[in-house]
Design an enzyme around this catalytic site. Structure first.
Site, PDB file in Angstrom:
ATOM      1  N   GLU A 183       0.976  -1.321  -0.158  1.00  9.46           N
ATOM      2  CA  GLU A 183      -0.193  -0.162   0.139  1.00  9.46           C
ATOM      3  C   GLU A 183       0.416   1.066   0.648  1.00  9.46           C
ATOM      4  OE1 GLU A 183      -2.675  -0.390   3.288  1.00  9.46           O
ATOM      5  OE2 GLU A 183      -3.867  -1.512   1.945  1.00  9.46           O
ATOM      6  N   GLU A 252      -7.362  -7.196  -1.131  1.00 11.38           N
ATOM      7  CA  GLU A 252      -7.604  -7.140   0.364  1.00 11.38           C
ATOM      8  C   GLU A 252      -8.797  -6.955  -0.259  1.00 11.38           C
ATOM      9  OE1 GLU A 252      -5.735  -4.469   3.082  1.00 11.38           O
ATOM     10  OE2 GLU A 252      -3.732  -5.780   2.713  1.00 11.38           O
TER      11      GLU A 252
END
Length: 846
Positions: A183, A252
């Site tokens: 991320e 995710e």
């Protein structure tokens, strides 16, 4: 004989080489999917973090994942757990990564290994070991040589370990994908130009490790061509990879959200979660991962944040204790089966997407030999009826219907065919004679933790020190101590008024003691401001401030520089005259940690324990110890800490984490029910407003002996440990389900070759199944075929109801572990014409 032996040995080596060659898999990718041994794969994955459960739990968690339709187990690799001190490694117990990966392989599942080594994960310091912070010249997650050297060293350590155990698919193992970084694209702009070169370096470094399987970077739109860039979020159907040569992957899909101390409990309706998954595959996705599929527990001091709770349940399909969360697990299992029925079509071609009206969409995957379709209603208000291929289909709002043969609906995301199963915590007696928990808890002993400085390694420093740089996170606790001499004529001793101690801290908890007595406390996520009236005496006075961390920051640009502790200002002000004294710049004495931590009180073995009565309760900084027998049976165990304040607990020397039952959620934001229609967000669906964020704390069964277990509490705030109780989490006896005539038939009636008659396939069925193998359906609490209303536990009859409903369900189900009832007028008769009817049943198992 020697020649013959050599010949035999050579033959055996040749056979072994052939076996390895046969079992090794070639993993690549193209624009549609991961490609394993030349075949594209539709893959469904779920996250399980090995340190958040125990090795004894792993086989059951993995098997339940496989039974739920998963192909892949995804996990981060937790650097701080594996290298708590530089060059001192830990791969034992809950950190036995090799064992975890091998168990997934044994179950026939693939593994996605997200090395990072930054992981976020609501884990303390984002998964970085805090010693990394003290490497000279280091700057985290940027083009910085000291950081890159450490990152490469640890990443190489993990890759080499996996290679040594032959765990990559290229060696015959289960690992088909690895991740580097995590991320970073969310925050890389803060690092400027150095971020670009850092990402290129990360990709090059990872690729040089030669794992034989692809690498990915999540949330990294500018990931180099050698990396698959992937999506994280509640929805990823609109995501597009940054190259036409990369598949559309979702690392995710947040199955719920994490819980914070002081917050209500978030949850995500399964209808919305299933909708998000179906939309992703509808729009060309081929790999999707639930974050989390099993969340688990933040044992020890691993929770991050700050102020993230010890429970990491995440509203996942498998709950914190390893039990199935129904109907979430079952509805997603059915979804996975429906998606796999479409696999041949999905991997062969791109979808043809057409509009069927406002907010209505069809996606068709068609080849010469197969055809699959997804029909979506992305509107949030109204159901719709659409015409597709000359047939009429009913689409509830915010739902997707899956048609594996482009004709018949196998699954609709808003229509649940899996029963809700209740779970409950049952209070347990822990003494062989059946004595109560109160009797157990009367056997407490205690040790009072000294207030202020008590250790020989305390030190003096002028000014106020930041906590993390001082403690290196070796403990949650840091004492700041100051001695003051006050003359009798000073304004701080004005008769009839108290001086005011002003304290400012950057978290997360502060206790202020004046002359050994607690004067006040406060807590906050980022800043604490306290104004405490204090009683001072003429002569010597001691001000002791205890600063407490509750998890270090784990996310954001430069999160590693987010500090903690009493950073000031700290002043003493006369309430009468208004004059003040700056205390921040004075000479303070510091102590890292508590005396009881150094003397090993957590194990319960110290000879200093006091058994005198009365037991001191509701006092700050007291260690408590008791012994107990394990609850009978095999159900998961929890301790209810109601009655205590805040602290840390250990069972047989193992930390079950931080407890804080006095941390109460706010009163706003919760609703009795949550409409799954419309985009989900972390605060959309909340429960338990105005209640403690967490009172129940998981104690793994494997940590318990049949008898003679030791429980130790460090109670920092002040509470009454005799009020705690032990509970077991039990799968409840109630089953609830409502199925309408518009539901598709159970997806199990389909086969991949579609050799099931349309007539059979179009009949919906209500299925009940007792979750415990020794149970049978013992009673039917409610049954209605017609227009029943309500939800589980509160079903009521509608304006129409077949009078035969109850008797027919009783006859079909009582005495059996499972039963199936066709939802049709053929079975129940016609109670009212012209309306779509439903069958609602609440049953009990025993």
């Amino acid at each position: 004989m020697v020649k013959g032996g050599r010949k035999m040995k050579m033959m055996l080596l040749l056979v072994l080489q052939i076996v390895v060659a046969v079992t090794a898999a070639n993993v690549t990718y193209d624009h549609r999917a991961l490609v394993i041994d030349g075949k594209r794969k539709i893959l469904i994955s779920g996250s399980i973090h090995y340190p958040r459960s125990t090795p004894e739990m792993w086989p059951d968690l993995i098997q339940k994942s496989k039974d739920g339709g998963l192909d892949v187990i995804e996990t981060y690799v937790f650097w701080s757990g594996h290298e708590p001190e530089k060059n001192k490694y830990n791969f034992e117990g809950r950190y036995d990564l090799v064992k975890f990966v091998k168990l997934a392989a044994k179950a026939g599942l693939y593994v996605h290994l997200r090395i990072g080594p930054y992981v976020c994960a609501e884990w303390n310091y984002g998964g970085f070991p805090v010693w990394l912070h003290f490497v000279p010249g280091i700057k985290f997650r940027t083009d910085n040589e000291p950081f890159k050297a450490e990152m490469q060293r640890f990443t190489t350590k993990i890759v080499d370990l996996m290679k040594q155990e032959k765990l990559y698919a290229s060696q015959g193992g289960p690992i088909i994908l690895s991740q580097i970084e995590n991320e970073y694209g969310n925050i890389d702009s803060a690092y400027g130009a150095a971020a670009k070169s850092y990402i290129k370096w990360s990709a090059s470094m990872a690729l040089s490790l030669d794992t034989g399987v692809p690498w990915n970077m999540c949330q990294q739109a500018d990931a180099p061509d050698t990396m698959i860039n992937t999506c994280n979020g509640f929805y990823c159907d609109q995501f597009t990879p940054n190259s036409k040569n990369k598949p559309k992957m979702w690392t995710e899909n947040w199955s719920g959200w994490f819980l914070g101390f002081g917050d209500p409990s978030p949850y995500r309706p399964v209808e919305d979660l299933a909708f998000a998954v179906a939309r992703f595959y509808q729009r060309g996705g081929t790999f999707q991962n639930y974050y989390m599929y099993h969340g688990g527990t933040n044992f020890d001091r691993t929770s991050g944040g700050p102020l993230i709770s010890t429970s990491y349940d995440y509203d996942a399909p498998i709950d914190e204790y390893g039990l199935l969360r129904q109907s979430k697990w079952g509805h997603l299992r059915d979804l996975h089966k429906a998606i796999k029925l479409c696999e041949d079509s999905l991997i062969a071609t791109e979808p043809t997407i057409t509009s069927l009206g406002s907010n209505l969409e069809a996606a068709v995957y068609k080849t010469s030999g197969s055809c699959s379709a997804f029909l979506a209603n992305v509107g949030t208000k109204s159901d719709a009826t659409v015409t597709f291929n000359g047939q009429s289909y009913h689409l509830p709002a915010w739902s997707v219907s899956i048609l594996p043969d482009c004709k018949n609906v196998a699954f609709n995301t808003a229509k649940i065919n899996s029963a809700t199963v209740s779970t409950a915590f049952a209070r347990q007696s822990l003494k062989p004679d059946g004595g109560s928990s109160a009797e157990l808890c009367s056997q407490w002993s205690y040790i009072k933790e000294p207030i202020g400085i008590s250790k020989t390694d305390a030190f003096l420093k002028p000014g106020l020190l930041e906590q993390i740089n001082t403690t290196a996170d070796k403990s949650d606790y840091l004492w700041y101590s100051l001695r003051m001499d006050i003359k009798g004529d000073e304004t701080f001793l004005d008769e009839g008024s108290k001086a005011v101690l002003h304290i400012e801290s950057i978290g997360q908890v502060v206790y202020a003691f004046i002359n050994g007595k607690l004067a006040g406390s406060g807590h906050g996520k980022q800043k604490i401001t306290l104004d405490i009236p204090v009683d001072l005496v003429s002569g010597k006075n001691t001000i002791d401030l205890l600063s407490v961390t509750v998890g270090l920051a784990n996310y954001g640009a430069f999160f590693d520089l987010v500090g903690a502790g009493v950073t000031g200002p700290v002043t003493l002000k006369s309430a009468k005259s208004g004059s003040s004294v700056d205390l921040a710049s004075q000479q303070w004495t510091y102590q890292v940690g508590l005396k009881g931590e150094d003397t090993g009180l957590a194990t319960g073995d110290s000879p200093e324990w006091v058994s005198k009565t009365p037991l001191p309760t509701k006092q700050p900084l007291v260690w408590y110890k008791t012994t107990f027998d394990a609850p009978s049976g095999s159900e998961p165990v929890a301790i209810d800490f109601t009655g205590t304040g805040k602290g840390i607990a250990w069972v047989n020397g193992q930390s079950i984490g931080r407890y804080w039952p006095t941390s109460i959620a706010g009163n706003n934001g919760c609703t009795d029910s949550c409409d799954y229609r419309g985009s989900y967000r972390a605060n959309k669906c909340l429960k338990n407003c105005g209640k403690p964020s967490q009172t129940l704390y998981h104690v793994p069964r494997s940590w318990l002996k049949p008898s003679g277990n030791t429980l130790v509490l460090l109670e920092e705030m002040g509470g009454d440990p005799t009020q705690i109780s032990f509970t077991t989490k039990q799968t409840g006896s109630s089953l609830c389900l409502m199925v309408s005539q518009s539901h598709p038939a159970p997806v199990d009636t389909w086969t991949s070759d579609s050799k099931i008659s349309k007539k059979k396939r179009t009949r919906p069925v209500l299925s009940l199944h007792c979750p415990v193998s020794t149970q049978v359906i013992s009673s039917i609490k409610f049954a209605s075929f017609g227009t029943p209303k309500g939800t589980c536990g509160s079903f009521t009859h509608g304006h129409c109801n077949s009078s035969r409903s109850l008797s027919l369900v009783q006859k079909a189900c009582i005495g059996l572990r499972s039963c199936n009832l066709e939802v049709s007028t053929r079975v129940f008769g016609e109670p009212c014409r012209g309306v779509v009817k439903s069958l609602a049943v609440e049953a009990s198992c025993s």
